[in-house]
Motif scaffolding. Structure first.
Motif, PDB file in Angstrom:
ATOM      1  N   ASP A  55       0.860  -1.354  -0.008  1.00 40.39           N
ATOM      2  CA  ASP A  55      -0.045  -0.062   0.110  1.00 40.39           C
ATOM      3  C   ASP A  55       0.818   1.033   0.038  1.00 40.39           C
ATOM      4  OD1 ASP A  55      -2.149   1.507   0.021  1.00 40.39           O
ATOM      5  OD2 ASP A  55      -2.518   1.593   2.285  1.00 40.39           O
ATOM      6  N   ARG A  56       0.579   2.143  -1.028  1.00 43.21           N
ATOM      7  CA  ARG A  56       1.417   3.332  -1.134  1.00 43.21           C
ATOM      8  C   ARG A  56       3.064   3.245  -1.394  1.00 43.21           C
ATOM      9  NH1 ARG A  56      -2.843   6.877   2.504  1.00 43.21           N
ATOM     10  NH2 ARG A  56      -4.459   7.072   0.798  1.00 43.21           N
ATOM     11  N   SER A  57       3.486   2.074  -1.491  1.00 40.49           N
ATOM     12  CA  SER A  57       4.960   2.063  -1.664  1.00 40.49           C
ATOM     13  C   SER A  57       5.444   2.760  -2.652  1.00 40.49           C
ATOM     14  CB  SER A  57       5.192   0.445  -1.872  1.00 40.49           C
ATOM     15  OG  SER A  57       4.773  -0.649  -0.844  1.00 40.49           O
ATOM     16  N   PRO A  58       6.770   3.243  -2.785  1.00 39.25           N
ATOM     17  CA  PRO A  58       7.363   4.193  -3.532  1.00 39.25           C
ATOM     18  C   PRO A  58       7.356   3.271  -4.869  1.00 39.25           C
ATOM     19  CG  PRO A  58       8.650   4.150  -1.593  1.00 39.25           C
ATOM     20  CD  PRO A  58       7.522   3.289  -1.303  1.00 39.25           C
ATOM     21  N   HIS A  59       6.489   3.824  -5.942  1.00 41.18           N
ATOM     22  CA  HIS A  59       6.467   3.082  -7.144  1.00 41.18           C
ATOM     23  C   HIS A  59       7.921   2.879  -7.866  1.00 41.18           C
ATOM     24  CE1 HIS A  59       5.481   2.113 -11.318  1.00 41.18           C
ATOM     25  NE2 HIS A  59       4.361   1.267 -10.636  1.00 41.18           N
ATOM     26  N   ALA A  60       8.738   3.940  -7.803  1.00 43.64           N
ATOM     27  CA  ALA A  60       9.960   3.848  -8.230  1.00 43.64           C
ATOM     28  C   ALA A  60      10.893   2.777  -7.826  1.00 43.64           C
ATOM     29  CB  ALA A  60      10.799   5.165  -8.055  1.00 43.64           C
ATOM     30  N   MET A  61      10.866   2.136  -6.673  1.00 44.80           N
ATOM     31  CA  MET A  61      11.402   0.986  -6.009  1.00 44.80           C
ATOM     32  C   MET A  61      10.546  -0.022  -6.555  1.00 44.80           C
ATOM     33  SD  MET A  61      13.796   2.650  -4.502  1.00 44.80           S
ATOM     34  CE  MET A  61      14.248   1.130  -3.336  1.00 44.80           C
ATOM     35  N   MET A  62       9.645  -0.339  -7.141  1.00 48.93           N
ATOM     36  CA  MET A  62       9.046  -1.502  -7.812  1.00 48.93           C
ATOM     37  C   MET A  62       8.991  -1.557  -9.214  1.00 48.93           C
ATOM     38  SD  MET A  62       5.980  -2.043  -4.794  1.00 48.93           S
ATOM     39  CE  MET A  62       5.798  -3.942  -5.385  1.00 48.93           C
ATOM     40  N   ARG A  63       9.306  -0.826  -9.714  1.00 47.31           N
ATOM     41  CA  ARG A  63       9.387  -0.790 -11.477  1.00 47.31           C
ATOM     42  C   ARG A  63      10.600  -1.831 -11.642  1.00 47.31           C
ATOM     43  NH1 ARG A  63       9.456   4.972 -11.521  1.00 47.31           N
ATOM     44  NH2 ARG A  63       7.416   5.859 -11.591  1.00 47.31           N
ATOM     45  N   PRO A  64      10.593  -2.468 -12.997  1.00 51.64           N
ATOM     46  CA  PRO A  64      11.566  -2.947 -13.449  1.00 51.64           C
ATOM     47  C   PRO A  64      12.594  -1.930 -13.789  1.00 51.64           C
ATOM     48  CG  PRO A  64       9.594  -3.836 -14.685  1.00 51.64           C
ATOM     49  CD  PRO A  64       9.197  -2.679 -13.579  1.00 51.64           C
ATOM     50  N   GLY A  65      13.958  -2.307 -13.389  1.00 49.26           N
ATOM     51  CA  GLY A  65      15.086  -1.405 -13.879  1.00 49.26           C
ATOM     52  C   GLY A  65      15.216  -1.157 -15.020  1.00 49.26           C
ATOM     53  N   THR A  67      14.867  -2.562 -18.728  1.00 52.13           N
ATOM     54  CA  THR A  67      13.946  -3.595 -19.489  1.00 52.13           C
ATOM     55  C   THR A  67      14.737  -3.704 -20.631  1.00 52.13           C
ATOM     56  OG1 THR A  67      12.732  -1.792 -20.334  1.00 52.13           O
ATOM     57  CG2 THR A  67      11.819  -2.775 -18.481  1.00 52.13           C
ATOM     58  N   GLY A  68      15.816  -3.290 -20.874  1.00 50.32           N
ATOM     59  CA  GLY A  68      16.708  -3.624 -22.061  1.00 50.32           C
ATOM     60  C   GLY A  68      17.420  -4.808 -22.182  1.00 50.32           C
ATOM     61  N   VAL A  69      17.377  -5.501 -20.813  1.00 43.89           N
ATOM     62  CA  VAL A  69      18.198  -6.649 -20.609  1.00 43.89           C
ATOM     63  C   VAL A  69      17.087  -7.821 -20.456  1.00 43.89           C
ATOM     64  CG1 VAL A  69      20.234  -5.814 -19.408  1.00 43.89           C
ATOM     65  CG2 VAL A  69      18.247  -6.393 -17.944  1.00 43.89           C
ATOM     66  N   ASN A  70      17.650  -9.036 -20.289  1.00 51.24           N
ATOM     67  CA  ASN A  70      16.905 -10.158 -20.360  1.00 51.24           C
ATOM     68  C   ASN A  70      16.474 -10.606 -19.038  1.00 51.24           C
ATOM     69  OD1 ASN A  70      16.846 -10.277 -23.117  1.00 51.24           O
ATOM     70  ND2 ASN A  70      18.192 -12.031 -23.003  1.00 51.24           N
ATOM     71  N   THR A  71      17.103 -10.031 -17.891  1.00 49.96           N
ATOM     72  CA  THR A  71      16.749 -10.032 -16.525  1.00 49.96           C
ATOM     73  C   THR A  71      16.429  -9.191 -15.789  1.00 49.96           C
ATOM     74  OG1 THR A  71      18.154 -12.156 -16.360  1.00 49.96           O
ATOM     75  CG2 THR A  71      17.568 -11.271 -14.289  1.00 49.96           C
ATOM     76  N   TRP A  72      15.077  -8.793 -15.381  1.00 52.07           N
ATOM     77  CA  TRP A  72      14.556  -7.805 -14.956  1.00 52.07           C
ATOM     78  C   TRP A  72      14.625  -7.713 -13.290  1.00 52.07           C
ATOM     79  CZ3 TRP A  72       9.526  -6.496 -17.801  1.00 52.07           C
ATOM     80  CH2 TRP A  72       9.566  -6.265 -19.259  1.00 52.07           C
ATOM     81  N   ARG A  73      15.111  -6.698 -12.808  1.00 53.28           N
ATOM     82  CA  ARG A  73      15.133  -6.703 -11.169  1.00 53.28           C
ATOM     83  C   ARG A  73      14.598  -5.091 -11.001  1.00 53.28           C
ATOM     84  NH1 ARG A  73      18.810 -10.418  -9.230  1.00 53.28           N
ATOM     85  NH2 ARG A  73      19.904 -11.376 -10.849  1.00 53.28           N
ATOM     86  N   ALA A  74      14.060  -4.968  -9.739  1.00 53.58           N
ATOM     87  CA  ALA A  74      13.664  -3.626  -9.185  1.00 53.58           C
ATOM     88  C   ALA A  74      14.479  -3.061  -8.268  1.00 53.58           C
ATOM     89  CB  ALA A  74      12.124  -3.811  -8.526  1.00 53.58           C
ATOM     90  N   LYS A  75      14.703  -2.080  -7.739  1.00 54.64           N
ATOM     91  CA  LYS A  75      15.337  -1.373  -6.843  1.00 54.64           C
ATOM     92  C   LYS A  75      15.039  -1.923  -5.472  1.00 54.64           C
ATOM     93  CE  LYS A  75      16.442   2.863  -9.244  1.00 54.64           C
ATOM     94  NZ  LYS A  75      16.532   4.438  -9.194  1.00 54.64           N
ATOM     95  N   GLY A  76      13.879  -2.195  -5.055  1.00 53.16           N
ATOM     96  CA  GLY A  76      13.254  -2.350  -3.890  1.00 53.16           C
ATOM     97  C   GLY A  76      13.411  -4.039  -3.728  1.00 53.16           C
ATOM     98  N   GLY A  77      13.654  -4.708  -4.694  1.00 51.76           N
ATOM     99  CA  GLY A  77      13.868  -6.122  -4.606  1.00 51.76           C
ATOM    100  C   GLY A  77      12.822  -6.839  -5.099  1.00 51.76           C
ATOM    101  N   THR A  78      11.310  -6.234  -5.076  1.00 48.45           N
ATOM    102  CA  THR A  78      10.099  -6.851  -5.497  1.00 48.45           C
ATOM    103  C   THR A  78       9.693  -6.076  -6.445  1.00 48.45           C
ATOM    104  OG1 THR A  78       9.590  -7.617  -3.218  1.00 48.45           O
ATOM    105  CG2 THR A  78       7.891  -7.331  -4.628  1.00 48.45           C
TER     106      THR A  78
END
Length: 213
Positions: A55-65, A67-78
């Motif tokens: 709930d209301r988590s910072p979206h920037a931390m949950m976006r795929p970093g 997307t030009g690579v084949n493995t996607w990660r988010a800054k926040g881990g989820t």
């Protein structure tokens, strides 16, 4: 209680907005949930769990970093499944054929399924989605199964290809949504009706998952 698909979509859309998504992303969430219940999967329940957990988590931390690579990660881990799904569809419209993608730590992978279906249609090729609780394939039809649709987080593999051995999903026009999940979504949806006060503006109501951060 039996709900029409449009009723489910409207509730999901407002709940996502109340939880902090921009209206555009909330629209995507509503459409995703509608698609899921249309093939008998617990989209509203998964959305309620996801929205409450983040709930209301910072979206920037949950976006795929990247997307030009084949493995996607988010800054926040989820990774947010709605954001990841929107990115997948964008790629499918530009990549031909689309790439195999590994998404690390996708929250509630069930919510990603409709976007993989959309990517298959946009890219004009069959796609498969595999995670530790299920597998689906999208071509001319929808096939797949999940043993644990409410899995909170898992790594997801998206690959080109078909899987004709998977069970065929059937469509339905109504969905039995229990009072508990419906009430939880309604509580979040009610935030969209709140008057705009100085206190709410200061608190940033509706800003957590917004694309404007």
């Amino acid at each position: 209680m039996s709900w029409s698909l449009s009723e489910v979509e409207g509730l999901a859309r407002k709940a996502a907005r109340g939880s902090g998504f921009s209206w555009g992303m909330a629209e995507e969430a509503g459409k995703a949930v509608r698609w899921l219940v249309g093939i008998g999967l617990p989209g509203p329940e998964a959305l309620a769990e996801f929205l409450e957990a983040h709930d209301r988590s910072p979206h920037a931390m949950m976006r795929p970093g990247d997307t030009g690579v084949n493995t996607w990660r988010a800054k926040g881990g989820t990774i947010c499944p709605i954001s990841a799904g929107a990115a997948l569809c964008d790629l499918a419209q530009n990549d031909a054929p689309s790439r195999n993608i590994h998404i690390i730590g996708c929250a509630y992978p069930l919510l990603l399924l409709p976007f993989v279906r959309g990517a298959a249609e946009d890219g004009g090729q069959p796609e498969r989605m595999i995670w530790n609780a299920g597998e689906f394939a999208f071509a001319a039809d929808v096939r797949g199964h999940t043993d644990a649709p409410m899995t909170a987080c898992a790594d997801v593999y998206i690959q080109a290809g078909m899987a004709g051995d998977l069970p065929l999903r059937t469509c339905q026009m109504r969905y039995n949504l229990a009072e508990g999940p419906a009430a939880r979504l309604a509580l979040m949806a009610a935030r969209t009706y709140a008057p705009d006060t100085e206190e709410s503006r200061t608190a940033g109501a509706g800003a957590g998952l917004s694309d404007n951060d």
